[in-house]
Design a protein around this motif. Structure first.
Motif, short mmCIF file in Angstrom:
data_model
loop_
_atom_site.label_atom_id
_atom_site.label_comp_id
_atom_site.label_asym_id
_atom_site.label_seq_id
_atom_site.Cartn_x
_atom_site.Cartn_y
_atom_site.Cartn_z
N PHE A 74 0.85 -1.19 0.00
CA PHE A 74 0.00 0.00 0.00
C PHE A 74 0.89 1.25 0.00
O PHE A 74 2.09 1.17 0.25
N ASN A 75 0.27 2.41 -0.25
CA ASN A 75 1.00 3.69 -0.26
C ASN A 75 2.12 3.63 -1.30
O ASN A 75 3.21 4.15 -1.10
N ALA A 76 1.84 2.95 -2.41
CA ALA A 76 2.88 2.62 -3.39
C ALA A 76 2.82 3.48 -4.65
O ALA A 76 3.38 3.11 -5.67
N GLY A 77 2.16 4.62 -4.58
CA GLY A 77 2.04 5.48 -5.75
C GLY A 77 3.37 5.89 -6.35
O GLY A 77 3.50 6.08 -7.54
N GLY A 78 4.40 6.00 -5.51
CA GLY A 78 5.72 6.42 -5.98
C GLY A 78 6.59 5.29 -6.47
O GLY A 78 7.71 5.52 -6.91
N ASN A 93 -2.22 3.53 -5.83
CA ASN A 93 -1.46 3.51 -4.58
C ASN A 93 -1.19 2.10 -4.08
O ASN A 93 -0.72 1.92 -2.96
N ARG A 94 -1.53 1.11 -4.88
CA ARG A 94 -1.28 -0.29 -4.53
C ARG A 94 -0.51 -0.97 -5.65
O ARG A 94 -0.83 -0.83 -6.81
N LYS A 95 0.52 -1.70 -5.26
CA LYS A 95 1.28 -2.50 -6.22
C LYS A 95 1.35 -3.92 -5.69
O LYS A 95 1.46 -4.13 -4.48
N THR A 96 1.29 -4.90 -6.58
CA THR A 96 1.26 -6.30 -6.17
C THR A 96 2.33 -7.12 -6.88
O THR A 96 2.50 -7.01 -8.09
N ALA A 97 3.00 -7.94 -6.07
CA ALA A 97 3.90 -8.97 -6.61
C ALA A 97 3.16 -10.29 -6.54
O ALA A 97 2.60 -10.63 -5.49
N LYS A 115 9.96 -0.73 2.18
CA LYS A 115 10.55 0.31 3.02
C LYS A 115 10.24 1.69 2.45
O LYS A 115 9.86 2.61 3.19
N LYS A 116 10.40 1.85 1.14
CA LYS A 116 10.13 3.13 0.49
C LYS A 116 8.65 3.51 0.63
O LYS A 116 8.33 4.65 0.98
N ALA A 117 7.76 2.55 0.38
CA ALA A 117 6.33 2.84 0.42
C ALA A 117 5.85 3.14 1.85
O ALA A 117 4.96 3.96 2.04
N SER A 118 6.43 2.46 2.83
CA SER A 118 5.95 2.63 4.21
C SER A 118 6.66 3.75 4.96
O SER A 118 6.29 4.07 6.09
#
Length: 121
Positions: A74-78, A93-97, A115-118
């Motif tokens: 979550f919070n993965a927009g960047g 804002n969500r990315k999935t592996a 780490k970057k997203a959180s």
């Protein structure tokens, strides 16, 4: 909410132990990665899946399906998509592996992305 987690959630442990052996191994690996990457993370079983929160905000979720394990950040927009490994969901804002049986998991890359997203949570 900003406290060190000293024990693992037993509901999450039970969720994982019911999976296929390869999924158990992947989920346990992801679980350790989350605790190492976000030391004060809160682990809970919510909506039937292991969720991880930092300061009360969703950081990631692990979900096992019949033939895969998904690790959603979550919070993965960047975060950039990584072809064949990390993809965007309908919510930017969500990315999935998506991990399948026999696939090698790039734990270092997942930890870096988490780490970057959180970081701002």
């Amino acid at each position: 909410m900003n406290q060190e987690v000293t024990q693992l959630n037993q509901e999450v442990a039970q969720y994982i132990q019911k999976l296929q052996q390869w999924q158990v191994e992947v989920c346990e690996s992801l679980r350790k990665l989350v605790f190492k990457t976000i030391p004060a993370v809160e682990e809970r079983l919510q909506y039937g899946k292991p969720h991880y929160l930092k300061n009360g905000h969703y950081a990631c979720v692990i979900h096992a399906a019949k033939d895969k394990v998904s690790f959603m950040i979550f919070n993965a927009g960047g975060l950039e998509e990584i072809k064949g490994f990390i993809k965007s969901m309908s919510d930017p804002n969500r990315k999935t592996a998506t991990i399948t049986e026999g696939q090698k998991v790039d734990s270092a890359l997942l930890a870096k992305l988490l780490k970057k997203a959180s970081a701002s949570l």
